[in-house]
Design an enzyme around this catalytic site. Structure first.
Site, short mmCIF file in Angstrom:
data_model
loop_
_atom_site.label_atom_id
_atom_site.label_comp_id
_atom_site.label_asym_id
_atom_site.label_seq_id
_atom_site.Cartn_x
_atom_site.Cartn_y
_atom_site.Cartn_z
N ASN A 165 -1.95 7.12 -2.30
CA ASN A 165 -3.18 6.83 -1.54
C ASN A 165 -3.93 5.65 -2.15
O ASN A 165 -5.15 5.70 -2.32
CB ASN A 165 -4.09 8.07 -1.48
CG ASN A 165 -5.21 7.91 -0.48
OD1 ASN A 165 -5.04 7.26 0.54
ND2 ASN A 165 -6.36 8.50 -0.78
N ASN A 166 -3.19 4.60 -2.46
CA ASN A 166 -3.81 3.44 -3.08
C ASN A 166 -2.89 2.24 -2.91
O ASN A 166 -1.69 2.38 -2.66
CB ASN A 166 -4.04 3.70 -4.58
CG ASN A 166 -5.06 2.76 -5.18
OD1 ASN A 166 -5.62 1.90 -4.51
ND2 ASN A 166 -5.31 2.91 -6.48
N HIS A 199 0.87 -1.19 0.00
CA HIS A 199 0.00 0.00 0.00
C HIS A 199 0.89 1.22 0.00
O HIS A 199 1.71 1.41 0.91
CB HIS A 199 -0.92 0.02 1.22
CG HIS A 199 -1.84 1.21 1.24
ND1 HIS A 199 -3.11 1.17 0.67
CD2 HIS A 199 -1.68 2.47 1.73
CE1 HIS A 199 -3.69 2.35 0.82
NE2 HIS A 199 -2.84 3.16 1.45
N CYS A 200 0.75 2.07 -1.00
CA CYS A 200 1.61 3.24 -1.15
C CYS A 200 0.86 4.49 -0.69
O CYS A 200 -0.12 4.89 -1.34
CB CYS A 200 2.05 3.39 -2.61
SG CYS A 200 3.12 4.81 -2.88
N PRO A 201 1.28 5.12 0.40
CA PRO A 201 0.58 6.33 0.86
C PRO A 201 0.77 7.52 -0.09
O PRO A 201 -0.04 8.44 -0.10
CB PRO A 201 1.23 6.62 2.22
CG PRO A 201 2.59 5.98 2.14
CD PRO A 201 2.40 4.76 1.28
#
Length: 238
Positions: free
Chosen positions: A124-125, A119-121
């Site tokens: 945001n996805n 999950h890549c902040p």
């Protein structure tokens, strides 16, 4: 078939993505204002370099938007499992739904994602089976844009001829050094981070291993060593 839209309600992710957009806007408006247009007007660089800069910037922004809203591979609530593939599915102990193996449950998104990488902040996805190629596009264009901006920042002070016409009434001209130092700091930080990320992503593709699987393998290697060391210390003490 078009990409399915996926929107994550996560204030932490919005802040991270907002920071990325700020860095993009900062360079998109200030680098041409301070470096590109003044040197073009005095004949130091051709206009095609400005067009290339704006082209890469637009590609980078489009890649960011697409990676952030594209469905990473969310599993439906009642998936149809082919009879011959049931052995390749498993039950998620968090959402109690069947999922293909190599899928993982994302606590941020609140559902399982097929072949989830991480999950890549910053977008945001999640990065999963359906949007991994978009994430790689984003990494590539970000790397390209960062190198391009840093190159012009360096040439502005150490290669190009000094500018003859300087309007000191403009804020960006009066505070040029501070603005360019901040741009260089953000550019170097971005370059180091995105280079490492892009490298690990390419290695993962070559080895057919996701980031989650790498972390899981590392934990499995470390835990037995810790257990063996504990047993050895206990044996020595006894």
């Amino acid at each position: 078939m078009g990409l399915r839209i996926h929107f994550v309600v996560d204030p932490h992710g919005w802040c991270c993505m907002g920071l990325i957009v700020f860095v993009w806007l900062y360079n998109f408006f200030l680098i041409p204002k301070i470096v590109l247009f003044p040197h073009y007007e005095e004949g130091h660089i051709p206009g095609i370099l400005i067009i290339i800069f704006y082209g890469i910037s637009i590609f980078c922004l489009v890649a960011l938007v697409r990676a952030s809203i594209a469905d990473p591979g969310r599993l439906p609530e009642n998936p149809k499992i082919p009879h011959g593939e049931r052995e390749f599915w498993e039950l998620c102990n968090k959402c109690n739904l069947m999922r293909p193996k190599r899928s993982h449950h994302c606590s941020r998104c609140g559902h399982c994602v097929r072949r989830m990488d991480h999950h890549c902040p910053w977008i945001n996805n999640c990065v999963g089976e359906d949007n991994h190629w978009l994430f790689l596009q984003l990494c590539f264009y970000t790397e390209l844009l960062t190198c391009y901006a840093l190159m012009f920042s360096f040439c502005h002070y150490y290669y190009f001829l000094p500018l003859k016409k300087r309007n000191l009434d403009l804020f960006v001209v009066r505070h040029e050094l501070a603005i360019m130092r901040l741009a260089a700091f953000m550019g170097i930080t971005m370059l180091v981070g995105i280079t490492g990320l892009f490298y690990t992503q390419l290695i993962g593709i070559i080895t057919d291993t996701t980031s989650i699987e790498k972390m899981s393998n590392c934990c499995e290697e470390i835990c037995p060593r810790l257990i063996d060391d504990t047993d050895t210390i206990s044996a020595i003490q006894s």
